[in-house]
Design a protein around this motif. Structure first.
Motif, PDB file in Angstrom:
ATOM      1  N   LYS A 159       0.788  -1.176  -0.127  1.00  0.00           N
ATOM      2  CA  LYS A 159       0.107  -0.012   0.008  1.00  0.00           C
ATOM      3  C   LYS A 159       0.779   1.296   0.140  1.00  0.00           C
ATOM      4  CE  LYS A 159      -3.695  -2.312   2.635  1.00  0.00           C
ATOM      5  NZ  LYS A 159      -4.491  -2.265   3.928  1.00  0.00           N
ATOM      6  N   GLY A 160       2.044   1.203   0.746  1.00  0.00           N
ATOM      7  CA  GLY A 160       2.846   2.366   0.926  1.00  0.00           C
ATOM      8  C   GLY A 160       4.107   2.047   1.388  1.00  0.00           C
ATOM      9  N   LEU A 161       5.268   2.793   0.926  1.00  0.00           N
ATOM     10  CA  LEU A 161       6.657   2.611   1.338  1.00  0.00           C
ATOM     11  C   LEU A 161       6.973   3.305   2.708  1.00  0.00           C
ATOM     12  CD1 LEU A 161       8.562   2.762  -2.084  1.00  0.00           C
ATOM     13  CD2 LEU A 161       7.378   0.813  -0.851  1.00  0.00           C
ATOM     14  N   PHE A 163       5.161  -2.509   6.163  1.00  0.00           N
ATOM     15  CA  PHE A 163       5.555  -2.884   4.816  1.00  0.00           C
ATOM     16  C   PHE A 163       6.952  -3.283   4.838  1.00  0.00           C
ATOM     17  CE2 PHE A 163       1.233  -1.154   4.027  1.00  0.00           C
ATOM     18  CZ  PHE A 163       0.612  -2.418   3.784  1.00  0.00           C
ATOM     19  N   GLU A 164       7.800  -2.649   5.514  1.00  0.00           N
ATOM     20  CA  GLU A 164       9.401  -2.894   5.407  1.00  0.00           C
ATOM     21  C   GLU A 164       9.626  -4.019   5.872  1.00  0.00           C
ATOM     22  OE1 GLU A 164      13.350  -2.427   4.662  1.00  0.00           O
ATOM     23  OE2 GLU A 164      11.589  -0.970   3.872  1.00  0.00           O
ATOM     24  N   PRO A 192       4.379  -9.908   9.228  1.00  0.00           N
ATOM     25  CA  PRO A 192       4.693  -9.476   7.835  1.00  0.00           C
ATOM     26  C   PRO A 192       6.200 -10.118   7.153  1.00  0.00           C
ATOM     27  CG  PRO A 192       4.868  -7.572   9.560  1.00  0.00           C
ATOM     28  CD  PRO A 192       4.334  -8.917  10.298  1.00  0.00           C
ATOM     29  N   PHE A 193       7.166 -10.360   8.000  1.00  0.00           N
ATOM     30  CA  PHE A 193       8.312 -10.777   7.651  1.00  0.00           C
ATOM     31  C   PHE A 193       8.237 -12.254   6.999  1.00  0.00           C
ATOM     32  CE2 PHE A 193      12.037 -13.271   7.539  1.00  0.00           C
ATOM     33  CZ  PHE A 193      13.116 -12.438   7.251  1.00  0.00           C
ATOM     34  N   GLU A 194       7.201 -13.163   7.488  1.00  0.00           N
ATOM     35  CA  GLU A 194       6.973 -14.259   6.963  1.00  0.00           C
ATOM     36  C   GLU A 194       6.141 -13.942   5.591  1.00  0.00           C
ATOM     37  OE1 GLU A 194       4.438 -18.270   8.081  1.00  0.00           O
ATOM     38  OE2 GLU A 194       4.797 -16.897   9.804  1.00  0.00           O
ATOM     39  N   MET A 195       5.193 -13.170   5.707  1.00  0.00           N
ATOM     40  CA  MET A 195       4.442 -12.718   4.302  1.00  0.00           C
ATOM     41  C   MET A 195       5.516 -12.663   3.266  1.00  0.00           C
ATOM     42  SD  MET A 195       1.443 -10.150   5.518  1.00  0.00           S
ATOM     43  CE  MET A 195       0.732 -10.657   7.481  1.00  0.00           C
ATOM     44  N   GLY A 196       6.332 -11.797   3.568  1.00  0.00           N
ATOM     45  CA  GLY A 196       7.310 -11.490   2.258  1.00  0.00           C
ATOM     46  C   GLY A 196       8.371 -12.470   2.080  1.00  0.00           C
ATOM     47  N   TYR A 197       8.644 -13.265   2.892  1.00  0.00           N
ATOM     48  CA  TYR A 197       9.507 -14.457   2.816  1.00  0.00           C
ATOM     49  C   TYR A 197       8.909 -15.459   1.965  1.00  0.00           C
ATOM     50  CZ  TYR A 197      12.943 -18.052   4.035  1.00  0.00           C
ATOM     51  OH  TYR A 197      13.689 -19.164   4.018  1.00  0.00           O
TER      52      TYR A 197
END
Length: 330
Positions: free
Chosen positions: A34-36, A41-42, A288-293
């Motif tokens: 959605k936004g940096l 999100f980071e 969130p880290f797991e989502m990105g990974y």
């Protein structure tokens, strides 16, 4: 004019990123958030980068991107449009405005796999994506209501702080909270069920902006000195720890006595510190880290035509005064 420049800037960064991928003969697995400007999100980006470091020899690379501001719903749609036009192998989207994003995906009708991450499409549009990877957001709202009930068994006056009006994940959490607090399904607003009543002027919508979130909290506390509970459905205010400290300083006596309770979403480091400092009574955290990974591997499965479960939930971490758990050491 400034908005157009931001969009052009985002497109330029995107072109460089995708161009780099093509130059390396790697296929792009894109994650669009959605936004940096949102530290939540980071964490997804860090997961994406961790996957990259472990898969340096892969024919694929993980590209993390999004608009500069979480408030730029149109910018996110444009970035997705550009990525699909330029060519990616698969894409994972966290839609800020779920209906707008779904409408564009339906118009484009991309041939590559589309999945959602962190936030989903509305139920009527879920045929557009292969799977959803992220939090069970309704359950997250349920857990927040359960934590509130432990502290306020007889209920009380409450204000919910939400994000973007059309964000499916945030709305699902709010629904989970209201249904659980009320003890019945499909509650649009708490009007005394089980003792819980939403005050006038709430819910408030932050548009994912930390400064606005803190101002809303301060204004609500001033206007409602007898408020029993403030529920941060997402962690926006806590993402600006200095401002959040200043806001909660004004009500610390009430927080200590539990006349006023704060339940907040997410467990990023500034938030766990706020919890340890007594500036919230419970945190219900996502992963969130797991989502990105995990997202790149899920996209590769979709590309290969493998069977993938839908949804793919990443779990929750709950911190409260009885069991600080995750928040004690992070």
């Amino acid at each position: 004019m400034r908005r157009n420049l931001l969009l052009l800037g985002a497109a330029a960064v995107l072109a460089i990123s995708v161009g780099s991928s093509l130059a390396q003969d790697k296929k792009t697995l894109a994650i669009v958030v959605k936004g940096l400007d949102n530290p939540f999100f980071e964490q997804i980006n860090l997961g994406c980068q961790k996957w990259m470091s472990e898969n340096a020899d892969s024919e694929y690379e993980c590209l993390y991107t999004g608009p500069a501001s979480s408030a730029d719903e149109a910018g996110e749609v444009q970035i997705v449009d550009d990525l699909l036009t330029r060519g990616v192998a698969a894409i994972a989207i966290s839609p800020s405005n779920a209906p707008a994003m779904a409408n564009r995906i339906r118009q484009i009708a991309p041939s590559v796999p589309v999945m959602t991450i962190d936030a989903d499409f509305l139920a009527d549009d879920r045929d557009l994506r292969k799977t959803y990877l992220g939090t069970d957001n309704y359950l997250m709202g349920v857990k927040m209501a359960e934590e509130a009930a432990k502290l306020k068994a007889d209920g009380g006056t409450v204000c919910l702080q939400l994000g973007n009006v059309a964000a499916d994940n945030i709305n699902a959490r709010a629904q989970g909270f209201r249904d659980t607090a009320a003890g019945e399904k499909g509650v649009d607003r708490l009007t005394g069920q089980n003792g819980w009543t939403e005050i006038d002027g709430c819910p408030v919508f932050t548009n994912d902006q930390a400064d606005l979130a803190n101002q809303q909290m301060a204004d609500t506390f001033i206007a409602n000195p007898d408020l029993d509970a403030f529920i941060l459905i997402g962690g926006w205010a806590q993402f600006a720890p200095q401002a959040y400290t200043q806001v909660t300083d004004q009500v610390m006596d009430k927080l200590k006595s539990k006349d006023l309770i704060i339940i907040a979403g997410d467990t990023l480091p500034p938030q766990t510190k706020a919890f340890r400092d007594g500036r919230s009574h419970a945190q219900v955290g996502q992963r969130p880290f797991e989502m990105g990974y995990r997202a790149p591997d899920v996209m590769m499965q979709l590309i290969n035509g493998d069977s993938v479960d839908d949804p793919l939930f990443t779990g929750l971490d709950i911190c409260n005064q009885e069991d600080p758990g995750f928040c004690a050491d992070n």
